[in-house]
Design a protein around this motif. Structure first.
Motif, short mmCIF file in Angstrom:
data_model
loop_
_atom_site.label_atom_id
_atom_site.label_comp_id
_atom_site.label_asym_id
_atom_site.label_seq_id
_atom_site.Cartn_x
_atom_site.Cartn_y
_atom_site.Cartn_z
N ARG A 21 7.66 14.75 3.19
CA ARG A 21 6.33 14.25 2.84
C ARG A 21 6.34 13.07 1.87
N PRO A 22 7.12 13.07 0.80
CA PRO A 22 7.08 11.92 -0.11
C PRO A 22 7.36 10.58 0.59
N ASP A 23 8.37 10.54 1.46
CA ASP A 23 8.67 9.30 2.19
C ASP A 23 7.57 8.97 3.19
N HIS A 24 7.03 9.99 3.85
CA HIS A 24 5.95 9.80 4.81
C HIS A 24 4.72 9.21 4.12
N ILE A 25 4.34 9.78 2.99
CA ILE A 25 3.16 9.31 2.24
C ILE A 25 3.39 7.92 1.65
N ARG A 26 4.57 7.66 1.17
CA ARG A 26 4.90 6.34 0.62
C ARG A 26 4.67 5.25 1.68
N ARG A 27 5.11 5.52 2.88
CA ARG A 27 4.96 4.57 3.98
C ARG A 27 3.49 4.37 4.35
#
Length: 99
Positions: A21-27
């Motif tokens: 989720r952190p990488d998904h949301i960052r994008r």
């Protein structure tokens, strides 16, 4: 033009979702900062905004891209794909009528 990206989760995806989720949301935040996101979010597995351990069955994003090819390329690089969260994603042109 706007495009809808509809992604379906694999079964029991919650742990993988949480990890990626952190990488998904960052994008997604990068796309949002560019003013290209109309709406986006997950699809709860049960009729509740917080499905808890029931998790999610997929996600929808409606965002602006210069072409279908660009939208498809962007969708293919989603961290949820690398993490095995999504079983598949469908990208289609979208014509906003309402609101």
């Amino acid at each position: 033009m706007l495009y809808v990206i509809f992604s379906e989760d694999v079964a029991d995806s919650l742990a993988r979702r949480k990890a990626a989720r952190p990488d998904h949301i960052r994008r997604l935040n990068e796309l949002q900062e560019q003013g290209r996101v109309l709406v986006g979010g997950p699809l709860p597995a049960i009729d509740n905004n917080d499905p808890g351990e029931a998790g999610f069955t997929g996600s929808i994003l409606i965002a602006e891209f210069s072409s279908l090819a660009e939208a498809e390329a962007w969708a293919k690089k989603d961290p949820y794909i690398k993490a095995g969260v999504y079983a598949r994603s469908i990208v289609k042109p979208f014509k906003q009528v309402f609101p």
